[in-house]
Design an enzyme around this catalytic site. Structure first.
Site, PDB file in Angstrom:
ATOM      1  N   ASN A 168      52.995 -18.956  79.726  1.00 24.95           N
ATOM      2  CA  ASN A 168      53.316 -19.277  78.323  1.00 24.95           C
ATOM      3  C   ASN A 168      54.123 -20.572  78.195  1.00 24.95           C
ATOM      4  O   ASN A 168      54.950 -20.715  77.299  1.00 24.95           O
ATOM      5  CB  ASN A 168      54.055 -18.113  77.634  1.00 24.95           C
ATOM      6  CG  ASN A 168      54.160 -18.240  76.119  1.00 24.95           C
ATOM      7  OD1 ASN A 168      55.106 -17.735  75.510  1.00 24.95           O
ATOM      8  ND2 ASN A 168      53.223 -18.891  75.473  1.00 24.95           N
ATOM      9  N   ASP A 225      44.389 -23.224  84.852  1.00 27.28           N
ATOM     10  CA  ASP A 225      45.823 -23.503  84.899  1.00 27.28           C
ATOM     11  C   ASP A 225      46.075 -24.970  85.305  1.00 27.28           C
ATOM     12  O   ASP A 225      45.686 -25.378  86.397  1.00 27.28           O
ATOM     13  CB  ASP A 225      46.392 -22.539  85.952  1.00 27.28           C
ATOM     14  CG  ASP A 225      47.867 -22.713  86.162  1.00 27.28           C
ATOM     15  OD1 ASP A 225      48.463 -23.570  85.516  1.00 27.28           O
ATOM     16  OD2 ASP A 225      48.400 -21.963  86.995  1.00 27.28           O
ATOM     17  N   CYS A 255      48.393 -16.883  78.287  1.00 24.16           N
ATOM     18  CA  CYS A 255      48.087 -17.469  79.606  1.00 24.16           C
ATOM     19  C   CYS A 255      49.055 -16.835  80.608  1.00 24.16           C
ATOM     20  O   CYS A 255      49.660 -15.798  80.309  1.00 24.16           O
ATOM     21  CB  CYS A 255      48.190 -18.996  79.570  1.00 24.16           C
ATOM     22  SG  CYS A 255      49.830 -19.625  79.165  1.00 24.16           S
ATOM     23  N   CYS A 263      52.259 -23.802  79.424  1.00 25.29           N
ATOM     24  CA  CYS A 263      51.272 -24.903  79.430  1.00 25.29           C
ATOM     25  C   CYS A 263      50.135 -24.666  78.434  1.00 25.29           C
ATOM     26  O   CYS A 263      50.017 -25.379  77.442  1.00 25.29           O
ATOM     27  CB  CYS A 263      50.680 -25.099  80.824  1.00 25.29           C
ATOM     28  SG  CYS A 263      51.887 -25.579  82.062  1.00 25.29           S
ATOM     29  N   ARG A 264      49.299 -23.666  78.697  1.00 25.08           N
ATOM     30  CA  ARG A 264      48.079 -23.506  77.908  1.00 25.08           C
ATOM     31  C   ARG A 264      48.284 -22.770  76.588  1.00 25.08           C
ATOM     32  O   ARG A 264      47.855 -23.254  75.530  1.00 25.08           O
ATOM     33  CB  ARG A 264      47.009 -22.774  78.739  1.00 25.08           C
ATOM     34  CG  ARG A 264      46.482 -23.596  79.890  1.00 25.08           C
ATOM     35  CD  ARG A 264      45.728 -22.748  80.896  1.00 25.08           C
ATOM     36  NE  ARG A 264      46.623 -21.829  81.607  1.00 25.08           N
ATOM     37  CZ  ARG A 264      46.240 -20.915  82.472  1.00 25.08           C
ATOM     38  NH1 ARG A 264      44.957 -20.774  82.726  1.00 25.08           N
ATOM     39  NH2 ARG A 264      47.130 -20.137  83.075  1.00 25.08           N
ATOM     40  N   SER A 265      48.888 -21.578  76.626  1.00 24.04           N
ATOM     41  CA  SER A 265      48.938 -20.798  75.377  1.00 24.04           C
ATOM     42  C   SER A 265      49.826 -21.416  74.291  1.00 24.04           C
ATOM     43  O   SER A 265      49.507 -21.255  73.108  1.00 24.04           O
ATOM     44  CB  SER A 265      49.293 -19.327  75.642  1.00 24.04           C
ATOM     45  OG  SER A 265      50.490 -19.180  76.322  1.00 24.04           O
TER      46      SER A 265
HETATM   47  P1  4NP Z   1      50.390 -21.570  81.958  1.00 23.41           P
HETATM   48  O1  4NP Z   1      50.672 -22.423  83.278  1.00 23.41           O
HETATM   49  O2  4NP Z   1      49.952 -20.227  82.442  1.00 23.41           O
HETATM   50  O3  4NP Z   1      49.295 -22.331  81.295  1.00 23.41           O
HETATM   51  O4  4NP Z   1      51.684 -21.538  81.190  1.00 23.41           O
HETATM   52  C1  4NP Z   1      51.532 -22.017  84.289  1.00 23.41           C
HETATM   53  C2  4NP Z   1      52.861 -22.298  84.214  1.00 23.41           C
HETATM   54  C3  4NP Z   1      53.698 -21.925  85.255  1.00 23.41           C
HETATM   55  C4  4NP Z   1      53.178 -21.293  86.370  1.00 23.41           C
HETATM   56  C5  4NP Z   1      51.839 -21.011  86.432  1.00 23.41           C
HETATM   57  C6  4NP Z   1      51.014 -21.362  85.385  1.00 23.41           C
HETATM   58  N1  4NP Z   1      54.018 -20.953  87.451  1.00 23.41           N
HETATM   59  O5  4NP Z   1      53.506 -20.465  88.466  1.00 23.41           O
HETATM   60  O6  4NP Z   1      55.232 -21.147  87.360  1.00 23.41           O
END
Ligand code: 4NP
Length: 147
Positions: free
Chosen positions: A14, A119, A11, A16-18
């Site tokens: 790294n 996201d 994602c 939240c989702r992955s």
């Molecule tokens: P992820 O979510 O891609 O599912 O880990 C996010 C976590 C942090 C951010 C964006 C998406 N950020 O902009 O900090």
């Protein structure tokens, strides 16, 4: 897509989702004895544990992701994993840019193809429940194809 293989979940951050996808897939794929890992397109959160909301929704579903640490994806990953599953189309395009000048072996695909797993970072707790369900469905679809 029909053969079991090593899987990297990807994602943006790294956190939240992955990490959730890694935990769910590790649990589901035990009998196949494959390697499962996750990484982010960005390095903002490298070295950090998953977001507390992801740890919580995983725990509620019997999956422990609390000891994972975020890392950024690297070109080498595209030869060390058979499948790279991304969460949204932006991840897909970012990855295609990253590997455009390299010869790679991995298959790159949306985990919940043809749907995206959006996201949830700036949303509420309910967003994480939705993400969990979509990740579960995506992982199950992959595993069912392997049977
Ligand atoms: P992820 O979510 O891609 O599912 O880990 C996010 C976590 C942090 C951010 C964006 C998406 N950020 O902009 O900090």
């Amino acid at each position: 897509m029909h053969k079991p293989g090593d899987v990297l979940m990807v994602c943006l951050g790294n956190i939240c989702r992955s990490p959730l996808a890694q935990g769910v897939f590790e649990n589901m794929s035990k009998k196949f004895n494959v390697k499962v890992d996750s990484a982010g397109v960005a390095n903002y959160h490298a070295g950090y544990p998953p977001d507390k909301r992801s740890i919580y929704v995983a725990q509620k579903n019997g999956v422990d992701i609390s000891t994972q640490k975020a890392r950024q994806i690297k070109v080498k990953d595209f030869n060390n994993f058979d499948y790279i599953f991304v969460m949204d189309k932006q991840n897909f395009y970012d990855i295609k840019d990253l590997i455009s000048y390299h010869k790679v072996n991995s298959v790159v695909q949306l985990l919940n193809d043809p749907f995206e797993i959006e996201d949830p970072y700036y949303g509420n707790d309910e967003g994480f429940e939705i993400v969990y369900d979509k990740i579960y469905q995506g992982c199950k679809r992959v595993i069912d194809n392997w049977k």
